[in-house]
Design a protein around this motif. Sequence first.
Motif, short mmCIF file in Angstrom:
data_model
loop_
_atom_site.label_atom_id
_atom_site.label_comp_id
_atom_site.label_asym_id
_atom_site.label_seq_id
_atom_site.Cartn_x
_atom_site.Cartn_y
_atom_site.Cartn_z
N LEU A 100 0.54 -0.92 0.09
CA LEU A 100 -0.01 -0.38 0.09
C LEU A 100 0.93 1.52 0.14
CD1 LEU A 100 -2.55 -0.99 2.37
CD2 LEU A 100 -3.27 -0.73 0.28
N ASP A 128 3.93 -0.05 -5.40
CA ASP A 128 2.60 0.65 -5.07
C ASP A 128 1.55 0.34 -5.63
OD1 ASP A 128 4.33 1.97 -3.64
OD2 ASP A 128 4.04 4.16 -4.26
N ASN A 130 -3.18 -0.76 -4.15
CA ASN A 130 -4.20 -0.63 -3.92
C ASN A 130 -4.50 -2.17 -3.54
OD1 ASN A 130 -5.97 -2.04 -5.31
ND2 ASN A 130 -6.12 -0.27 -6.71
N ALA A 131 -5.08 -1.71 -2.01
CA ALA A 131 -5.23 -3.43 -1.43
C ALA A 131 -5.76 -4.43 -2.44
CB ALA A 131 -5.84 -3.55 -0.52
N ASN A 132 -6.76 -4.37 -3.03
CA ASN A 132 -7.11 -5.54 -4.19
C ASN A 132 -5.76 -5.65 -5.54
OD1 ASN A 132 -9.87 -5.11 -3.13
ND2 ASN A 132 -10.45 -3.84 -3.96
N GLU A 133 -5.14 -4.88 -5.75
CA GLU A 133 -3.78 -5.51 -6.50
C GLU A 133 -3.14 -6.53 -5.48
OE1 GLU A 133 -4.22 -1.58 -9.72
OE2 GLU A 133 -3.71 -1.87 -7.32
N GLY A 148 -0.75 -5.62 2.64
CA GLY A 148 -1.83 -4.40 2.62
C GLY A 148 -2.80 -4.87 3.92
#
Length: 164
Positions: A100, A128, A130-133, A148
């Motif tokens: 994150l 960098d 996001n949480a889902n990626e 994450g």
Amino acid sequence: MKQGLRHIRAFLTVAELKNFARAANRLCISPSTLTLQIQQLEDELHLKLFDRTRHSVKITPEGQQMIIPLKTVLLEYEHALELSQNISEHVLGTINIAVLPTIASSLLPHWIQEFKKEFPLVKIVVHDLNANEIHGAVKSAVADIGIGTIETVDPHLAFYRLFD
């Protein structure tokens, strides 16, 4: 250089301590062996490195000019030994971290700094995401590690709580 690193180390030790007996003691060799090593190095370099009498040792101007280049040779050799050890122990390569952005900018720099103290040759690439990626990056092997906030059940991945 024919004489090798022992002779360079001998020269640098005498230059530092300005005393053959103490230098020989530090190097765990006899004073006569140390004297021979210095003479052989002087012969090979075609320079007089020290002015010595029975009671004193003084580095010559030529010897003074040789300190930095010979220190560099010794340090480069020691670096090569460290590199070879890392290669033989397989302690090099690249680690891809999916993380994150908030963690990448706050906690991760300190963790990387600590890691690099022990494993300086390992390259770290930070992604960098996001949480889902993050989950997808680790699962598809784009990242070796993901940090994450989402913990999901996946039989192909291991999840560990680092902090709350």
